[in-house]
Design a protein around this motif. Structure first.
Motif, PDB file in Angstrom:
ATOM      1  N   ARG A 312      -1.658 -28.535 -18.507  1.00 20.47           N
ATOM      2  CA  ARG A 312      -0.323 -27.637 -18.616  1.00 20.47           C
ATOM      3  C   ARG A 312      -1.251 -26.240 -19.583  1.00 20.47           C
ATOM      4  O   ARG A 312      -2.365 -26.226 -19.898  1.00 20.47           O
ATOM      5  N   VAL A 313      -0.789 -25.148 -19.485  1.00 21.36           N
ATOM      6  CA  VAL A 313      -1.290 -24.250 -20.021  1.00 21.36           C
ATOM      7  C   VAL A 313      -1.482 -23.968 -21.442  1.00 21.36           C
ATOM      8  O   VAL A 313       0.538 -23.637 -21.007  1.00 21.36           O
ATOM      9  N   LEU A 314      -1.193 -24.023 -22.236  1.00 20.03           N
ATOM     10  CA  LEU A 314      -0.526 -23.455 -23.845  1.00 20.03           C
ATOM     11  C   LEU A 314      -0.654 -21.450 -23.615  1.00 20.03           C
ATOM     12  O   LEU A 314      -0.911 -20.585 -22.733  1.00 20.03           O
ATOM     13  N   ASP A 315       0.086 -21.918 -24.744  1.00 25.58           N
ATOM     14  CA  ASP A 315       0.399 -19.608 -24.872  1.00 25.58           C
ATOM     15  C   ASP A 315      -0.612 -19.308 -25.155  1.00 25.58           C
ATOM     16  O   ASP A 315      -1.151 -17.653 -25.076  1.00 25.58           O
ATOM     17  N   GLY A 316      -2.000 -19.885 -25.683  1.00 26.45           N
ATOM     18  CA  GLY A 316      -3.076 -19.020 -26.038  1.00 26.45           C
ATOM     19  C   GLY A 316      -4.017 -19.083 -24.964  1.00 26.45           C
ATOM     20  O   GLY A 316      -5.123 -18.021 -25.051  1.00 26.45           O
ATOM     21  N   GLY A 317      -3.894 -19.063 -24.162  1.00 28.10           N
ATOM     22  CA  GLY A 317      -4.828 -19.065 -22.800  1.00 28.10           C
ATOM     23  C   GLY A 317      -5.549 -20.547 -22.660  1.00 28.10           C
ATOM     24  O   GLY A 317      -6.294 -20.854 -21.379  1.00 28.10           O
ATOM     25  N   SER A 427       1.589 -16.446 -20.608  1.00 29.74           N
ATOM     26  CA  SER A 427       0.626 -16.741 -22.358  1.00 29.74           C
ATOM     27  C   SER A 427       1.214 -15.682 -23.258  1.00 29.74           C
ATOM     28  O   SER A 427       1.087 -14.840 -22.127  1.00 29.74           O
ATOM     29  N   ASN A 428       0.746 -15.627 -24.196  1.00 20.18           N
ATOM     30  CA  ASN A 428       0.665 -15.069 -24.877  1.00 20.18           C
ATOM     31  C   ASN A 428      -0.224 -13.715 -24.984  1.00 20.18           C
ATOM     32  O   ASN A 428      -1.946 -13.918 -24.982  1.00 20.18           O
ATOM     33  N   PHE A 432      -4.474 -14.576 -26.578  1.00 20.55           N
ATOM     34  CA  PHE A 432      -5.756 -14.064 -25.673  1.00 20.55           C
ATOM     35  C   PHE A 432      -6.488 -13.226 -25.832  1.00 20.55           C
ATOM     36  O   PHE A 432      -8.367 -13.093 -25.920  1.00 20.55           O
ATOM     37  N   PHE A 433      -5.841 -11.889 -25.721  1.00 24.56           N
ATOM     38  CA  PHE A 433      -6.905 -11.219 -26.145  1.00 24.56           C
ATOM     39  C   PHE A 433      -7.768 -10.951 -27.576  1.00 24.56           C
ATOM     40  O   PHE A 433      -9.483 -11.020 -27.758  1.00 24.56           O
ATOM     41  N   LEU A 434      -7.499 -11.963 -28.826  1.00 22.41           N
ATOM     42  CA  LEU A 434      -7.397 -12.132 -29.659  1.00 22.41           C
ATOM     43  C   LEU A 434      -8.695 -13.417 -29.343  1.00 22.41           C
ATOM     44  O   LEU A 434     -10.226 -13.582 -30.155  1.00 22.41           O
ATOM     45  N   ARG A 435      -8.912 -13.911 -28.627  1.00 20.87           N
ATOM     46  CA  ARG A 435      -9.543 -15.677 -28.718  1.00 20.87           C
ATOM     47  C   ARG A 435     -10.961 -15.608 -27.610  1.00 20.87           C
ATOM     48  O   ARG A 435     -11.550 -15.472 -27.498  1.00 20.87           O
ATOM     49  N   THR A 436     -10.522 -13.583 -26.403  1.00 18.99           N
ATOM     50  CA  THR A 436     -12.032 -13.157 -26.397  1.00 18.99           C
ATOM     51  C   THR A 436     -12.365 -12.558 -26.524  1.00 18.99           C
ATOM     52  O   THR A 436     -13.930 -13.048 -26.774  1.00 18.99           O
ATOM     53  N   GLU A 437     -12.311 -11.753 -27.941  1.00 17.96           N
ATOM     54  CA  GLU A 437     -12.507 -11.159 -28.559  1.00 17.96           C
ATOM     55  C   GLU A 437     -13.866 -12.030 -29.586  1.00 17.96           C
ATOM     56  O   GLU A 437     -14.920 -11.828 -29.862  1.00 17.96           O
ATOM     57  N   ARG A 438     -12.909 -13.526 -30.055  1.00 17.73           N
ATOM     58  CA  ARG A 438     -13.465 -13.895 -30.573  1.00 17.73           C
ATOM     59  C   ARG A 438     -14.399 -14.662 -29.972  1.00 17.73           C
ATOM     60  O   ARG A 438     -15.850 -14.988 -30.646  1.00 17.73           O
ATOM     61  N   MET A 439     -14.873 -14.826 -28.882  1.00 16.91           N
ATOM     62  CA  MET A 439     -15.181 -15.597 -27.846  1.00 16.91           C
ATOM     63  C   MET A 439     -17.030 -14.662 -27.761  1.00 16.91           C
ATOM     64  O   MET A 439     -18.042 -15.063 -27.631  1.00 16.91           O
ATOM     65  N   LEU A 440     -16.100 -13.284 -28.032  1.00 14.76           N
ATOM     66  CA  LEU A 440     -17.371 -12.053 -27.714  1.00 14.76           C
ATOM     67  C   LEU A 440     -18.311 -12.209 -29.155  1.00 14.76           C
ATOM     68  O   LEU A 440     -19.470 -11.983 -28.929  1.00 14.76           O
TER      69      LEU A 440
END
Length: 637
Positions: A312-317, A427-428, A432-440
């Protein structure tokens, strides 16, 4: 009432399962299989309460409504006692759902108990049938244990049920597999299907066809195609485009297919899984009439380890499997596999093995043209189906551990997931954007500039809107991005290349030994380390005088730095889990600043236009998933 077969009892052990015969049977005494006669000879005991050969009572009762089944055996030789054993639904539900750690010994265990049903075979020089009735209620799984007084042979064993003829649904099943130069897998799978399904007496006989979509155009279509298999040369449009082509073939075929089964090319499969899928669809009750059937992924390297069936897909992606890792030669896990609920919100089934009703395809459309990654996830979010899964419906696939490829796992994932969120609202987006920015941020801290470049590019390409997706050449994008995947070389070679580029560091590189503790540290982080890693430290903002030239070890994939040594150096050696292959990274302040500037610019555009961009994807969704679009995209017009 008619007799309808549910599942065959498998007696022949495929070569890739030779290391774990318990997936078919547990034997205490000699066992010999005769392929010419398709029979198994055994002495002592033969336990068939296994992943493939037990009856999934709770699933058959739930999905079809049948309340009893019959085991058919044909026996020859010395006398034999047959006892039905099983695991009750209640006992299975009490088992802990704790995932395996590094394939360590299982903590959970369960014992089979007698169902109270026992039969005897008095012995015979010719094969004689023995049939045993089983009530399904209260059992998770049930199977026979045969105990011979000498040597007994068994053949033509299967489970069947007596059902009303009017309750059998008309099913015609199309298998669509997409391949790109994977002949080593695809041709054996084609041969296996032809051998097992071309002249079988199972219900699927005459109601099945296999479409092989050849994105690489390297298969001999004329030689491989016949009345059971059609090879379709296709443009290289990725997995999404290949599966869309297979769906179109099933939709437009005159055979009036009812379902399409999507299956990866790089798998080992058992034709019995396809037969069971067909039988399940034929008997599905009204509640599961439009359900998807998803097969489990077992690991090729450890063929009794089940990685996933439904997730399943969680809210944060993030993705979360409905079950932990299971060892399907363990009785506890065989039972647990059948009682864990997979009917959860935002569920999806990966397309290594996913069977979809074609009426749903007509209603919901074809995949999005995303080439690879998230195509199956998005389709699950869009269709929101109920999923069915069952022991013995599966494929074997290479494990995903340590296979990080930034071109796919960063660029394709981020771009496509954002498109999915815009289209399906599942999803939220903020999280997801904050997770992507953190990944960067993590990629830049680790001096993984190419990975960071792909993260930024994915975000920029999403911001271009659906017109970009409609006209993008997915093959060219993946080729271009793949050049930015870190090229791991044998450690000594990687250090030599780095020393030739930076001769002033040759002595330090020559002394380098990878820190395996960093690569394999799975301990929970202390609160101090969690805060420490979250701090916005950045080696690029420190003067050279404060940075060491001593190399430090880091894992080449994504994730935060996991040791203090990685912080203060200008040289990182990115290694695989064994420390045998590596890529050496050096600080590049110019590249760092360029990436920061691109991200800030894209971020400003996103904040200003994100709602309109999202609306544009929603408006384009019916077009992007339509038959007319895909025919044009594939060059079929």
């Amino acid at each position: 009432m008619i007799d309808f077969k549910l599942a065959n009892v498998l007696l022949e052990l495929d070569d890739h399962l030779s290391c774990c015969p318990e997936i078919l049977y547990r034997n205490h005494g000699p066992v010999t299989y005769s392929p010419d006669l398709d029979e198994l000879s055994f002495e002592g005991s033969l336990d068939l309460l296994t992943y493939f050969n037990s009856l999934s009572c709770s699933k058959w009762e739930k999905y079809t409504g049948i309340d009893s089944a019959i085991l058919h055996l044909e026996l020859c030789g010395d006398a034999c006692r047959i006892e039905m054993q099983g695991v009750s639904t209640g006992a299975a539900k009490e088992l802990p759902m704790t995932p395996l750690k590094n394939l360590a010994p299982l903590e959970r265990s369960v014992k089979a108990v007698s169902t109270g049903i026992e039969r005897s075979f008095s012995g015979s020089e010719s094969f004689e049938p023995v049939e045993i009735d089983v009530e399904l209620n209260d059992w998770a799984v049930v199977g026979p244990v045969l105990v011979s007084t000498g040597q007994t042979r068994v053949r033509n064993a299967y489970w069947y049920a007596k059902v009303r003829k009017e309750n059998v649904r008309p099913v015609r099943l199309a298998l669509a597999t997409t391949t790109f130069k994977k002949e080593a897998y695809v041709i054996p799978n084609i041969d296996s299907i032809k051998a097992s399904l071309s002249s079988c007496s199972d219900p699927i006989s005459g109601n099945f066809h296999m479409f092989v979509v050849d994105n690489g155009r390297t298969l001999d279509a004329a030689a491989l195609s016949d009345e059971l298999v059609t090879v379709i040369p296709n443009k290289n449009v990725g997995g999404a485009g290949g599966f869309a082509r297979g769906m179109l073939a099933a939709l437009e075929d005159k055979s009036s297919f009812t379902h399409v089964l999507l299956m990866d090319d790089d798998v080992r499969m058992s034709p019995e899984s396809i037969k069971r899928t067909y039988n399940l669809l034929s008997l599905a009750c009204d509640e599961y009439r439009t359900a998807f059937v998803n097969g489990a992924m077992l690991q090729l390297g450890n063929p009794d380890i089940q990685y996933e069936d439904v997730a399943r897909v969680l809210d944060g992606g993030q993705y979360e499997r409905c079950k932990g890792t299971l060892r399907v030669t363990n009785l506890a896990d065989i039972a647990l596999n059948e009682v864990v609920n997979v009917e959860v919100p935002n569920a999806y089934g990966a397309w290594w093995y996913s069977c979809i009703p074609l009426d749903v395809v007509r209603e919901k459309g074809l995949p999005l043209p995303v080439f690879v990654r998230c195509d199956d996830v998005e389709y699950g979010m869009r269709c929101n189906p109920t999923y069915m899964c069952m022991n013995g419906i599966c494929v074997w696939h290479e494990a995903f551990d340590g296979r990080y490829r930034a071109a796919v796992d960063a660029y394709q994932y981020i771009r496509n997931f954002m498109v999915m969120m815009a289209c399906d609202d599942k999803s939220n987006e903020t999280v997801f954007f904050l997770r992507t920015e953190r990944m960067l941020v993590v990629a830049l801290r680790a001096m993984a500039y190419d990975m960071a470049d792909l993260i930024v590019t994915a975000f920029e390409d999403y911001l271009k809107g659906p017109d970009f997706l409609m006209s993008a050449n997915g093959e060219e994008i993946l080729k271009r991005n793949s050049l930015k995947n870190e090229k791991l070389l044998p450690l000594a070679n990687a250090l030599d290349v780095a020393a030739s580029e930076h001769p002033e560091l040759s002595k330090k590189l020559a002394r380098f030994e990878p820190d395996l503790k960093v690569l394999h540290d799975t301990r929970a982080s202390s609160l101090f380390m969690k805060v420490f890693r979250a701090l916005p430290y950045n080696r690029h903002l420190l003067p050279d005088a404060l940075l060491r030239s001593e190399p430090a070890t880091i894992f080449y994939g994504p994730g935060p730095a996991s040791s203090r040594d990685q912080m203060g150096t200008r040289v990182l050696v990115a290694c695989d889990r064994d420390g045998e292959n590596a890529h050496v990274r050096f600080i590049d302040r110019v590249r760092y600043q360029e990436l920061q500037n691109r991200w800030k610019k894209a971020k400003r555009h996103y904040r200003k236009n994100k709602d309109s961009i999202k609306r544009s994807y929603k408006r384009a969704m019916p077009t992007l998933t339509s038959v007319s679009f895909w025919k044009n995209y594939l060059g079929l017009d």
